[in-house]
Scaffold this motif. Structure first.
Motif, short mmCIF file in Angstrom:
data_model
loop_
_atom_site.label_atom_id
_atom_site.label_comp_id
_atom_site.label_asym_id
_atom_site.label_seq_id
_atom_site.Cartn_x
_atom_site.Cartn_y
_atom_site.Cartn_z
N TRP A 124 26.42 17.15 -30.42
CA TRP A 124 25.20 16.43 -30.88
C TRP A 124 25.04 15.22 -29.98
CZ3 TRP A 124 22.48 19.65 -33.76
CH2 TRP A 124 22.95 20.93 -34.50
N VAL B 195 28.79 22.88 -31.08
CA VAL B 195 27.75 21.95 -30.71
C VAL B 195 27.89 20.38 -30.55
CG1 VAL B 195 25.21 21.30 -31.23
CG2 VAL B 195 25.85 23.40 -31.87
N LEU C 248 19.57 20.69 -28.61
CA LEU C 248 19.56 21.88 -28.47
C LEU C 248 18.16 22.53 -27.66
CD1 LEU C 248 20.72 22.84 -32.39
CD2 LEU C 248 22.04 22.82 -30.14
N ASN D 48 22.93 24.07 -25.48
CA ASN D 48 23.24 22.86 -25.94
C ASN D 48 23.16 21.84 -24.51
OD1 ASN D 48 26.12 21.22 -27.50
ND2 ASN D 48 23.89 20.49 -27.40
#
Length: 443
Positions: A343, A341, A198, A299
């Motif tokens: 990750w 998001v 992020l 992101n």
């Protein structure tokens, strides 16, 4: 530049230490300095020490509060603060701000990963590997917050961390504005190490006619000068540079039209600026830019990033600027980011735990009552020297039976505590990681 070329204004400096060093010299010659860096915490005597230093940047207050909201939203309790030590103590201010912001909701900085400037190291990769190995052995947190660092150091850090399995499906990485603003210039190979991180950056609008004209001109000139480069978009620092030249030119024009001259008058004209620039609204309070608390969370996804939510001090996370502009009419949202998001490790369906399982070097610590009237539930047996040798009882048996059903190893150690049940609860609340063994009375 000051003595021979007779410059009237010096613009630049992306590090606060650089800005202050230049300001020391320029102040003697009464030359205004426009810095692209600002201190995390404003020194009380800043205006007296550097009377010609103007900061065209936000300080660290909004940034660390945005980080704290992200940590709160996903329930991470412990984080690792990563920073490149400049050797002048310039990082301590923002670390103090972050620690204070996290403590509001009971989170803490569990570990400080300090990295010296790459210019001071012969083998950056080896040093980073050694420091990351220490981190693995001494902490379980896998929420990495990069506070301040050069782009070169961050690229080294992600490359080594990826190879050591620290950019995986249970890890979280948050990078600062200085890195987010430079992602356009990172190679595809290096971006691949950062995927899932992020980033936080100051919001600016790309919809104005002035911005679109500047972008077209920038792309054309950049393409002609660097035809081999893929990315030709102006970054935030290009916008800052454009705005700084624009406000200086306007200040010089006002001086010429007013038939006035002098270095103090030029500084005054710069500080009187009220201008909607490409990088945002430009007004100064004292010698500092009035803070823009509208941030954008992105992101890293190989493009080099996807834009997610906006964030403001007043509203928290929001999906549109119209909600920001309504101000206090809307309730503050710190529950979660609304955008998807992705990750590290391409994890999409759930949020990373942000911590690693206990290891033999760092086992789970289990506090048990050292003295109790209910020995059928838990009992500590002591050896001849008064040290615990055996733990028995219903609670111990249940715990150890459950461990056998797990599909993974969970290293742990029992610690007898001669206190009350509320004392044990307080240990958990205080996040105590080091427990002293309490021997029974009489030993």
């Amino acid at each position: 530049m000051i003595k021979k070329q007779k410059v009237q204004v010096i613009v630049g400096m992306h590090k606060w230490t650089e800005a202050t060093q230049v300001a020391e010299l320029a102040s003697q010659a009464q030359i205004p300095i426009i810095s692209f860096a600002a201190p995390s915490i404003t020194p009380q005597m800043m205006g007296i020490r550097w009377p010609y230093l103007v900061t065209l940047a936000n300080n660290g207050t909004a940034y660390v509060k945005c980080i704290a909201d992200i940590v709160r939203a996903y329930g991470w309790q412990r984080v690792v603060a990563v920073y490149e030590d400049d050797g002048y103590g310039g990082d301590y201010g923002i670390l103090a701000l972050l620690s204070q912001a996290l403590q509001v909701d009971g989170s803490i900085i569990e570990y400080h990963l300090a990295l010296p400037s790459s210019s001071y190291m012969f083998d950056s990769g080896k040093f980073i590997r050694e420091e990351l190995q220490k981190l693995i052995e001494n902490t379980q947190s896998r929420v990495f917050i990069v506070m301040q660092s050069s782009l070169d150091m961050v690229i080294h850090l992600f490359r080594e961390a990826s190879q050591m399995g620290l950019v995986d499906r249970e890890s979280v990485w948050i990078i600062p504005e200085s890195i987010t603003n430079s992602l356009e210039y990172v190679t595809k190979v290096d971006i691949s190490y950062m995927e899932g991180a992020l980033g936080i950056k100051t919001y600016y609008s790309g919809n104005s006619g002035e911005y679109q004209y500047f972008e077209a001109q920038f792309r054309r000139i950049f393409r002609d000068k660097y035809p081999e480069e893929d990315n030709r978009n102006p970054g935030f620092y290009a916008l800052q540079a454009y705005d700084s030249i624009k406000i200086t030119a306007r200040a010089l024009d006002r001086m010429a039209n007013g038939n006035s001259s002098g270095k103090n008058i030029l500084l005054s004209e710069i500080l009187s600026t009220n201008y909607l620039g490409l990088s945002g609204e430009i007004q100064f309070e004292g010698m500092q830019l009035l803070q823009n608390h509208t941030l954008r969370i992105v992101n890293v996804d190989g493009k080099p990033y996807r834009e997610l939510d906006f964030w403001t001090l007043e509203q928290g996370f929001t999906t549109s600027l119209s909600m920001v502009q309504r101000g206090n009419d809307a309730s503050r949202n710190t529950e979660s980011l609304s955008g998807l998001v992705i990750w590290p490790g391409k994890l999409e369906l759930r949020v990373p735990k942000g911590w690693n399982m206990p290891t033999k070097q760092n086992p789970m610590k289990i506090a048990v009552p050292g003295r109790t009237s209910f020995s059928k539930f838990v009992k500590v047996e002591y050896g001849e020297h008064g040290y615990p040798v055996k733990y028995t009882g219903f609670c111990i048996e249940i715990f150890e039976k459950v461990l056998k059903l797990l599909e993974y190893d969970l290293p742990y150690e029992y610690y007898p505590i001669n206190g009350t049940y509320p004392d044990l609860v307080q240990f958990v609340y205080n996040k105590v990681t080091t427990i002293s063994i309490c021997l029974p009375q009489g030993n």
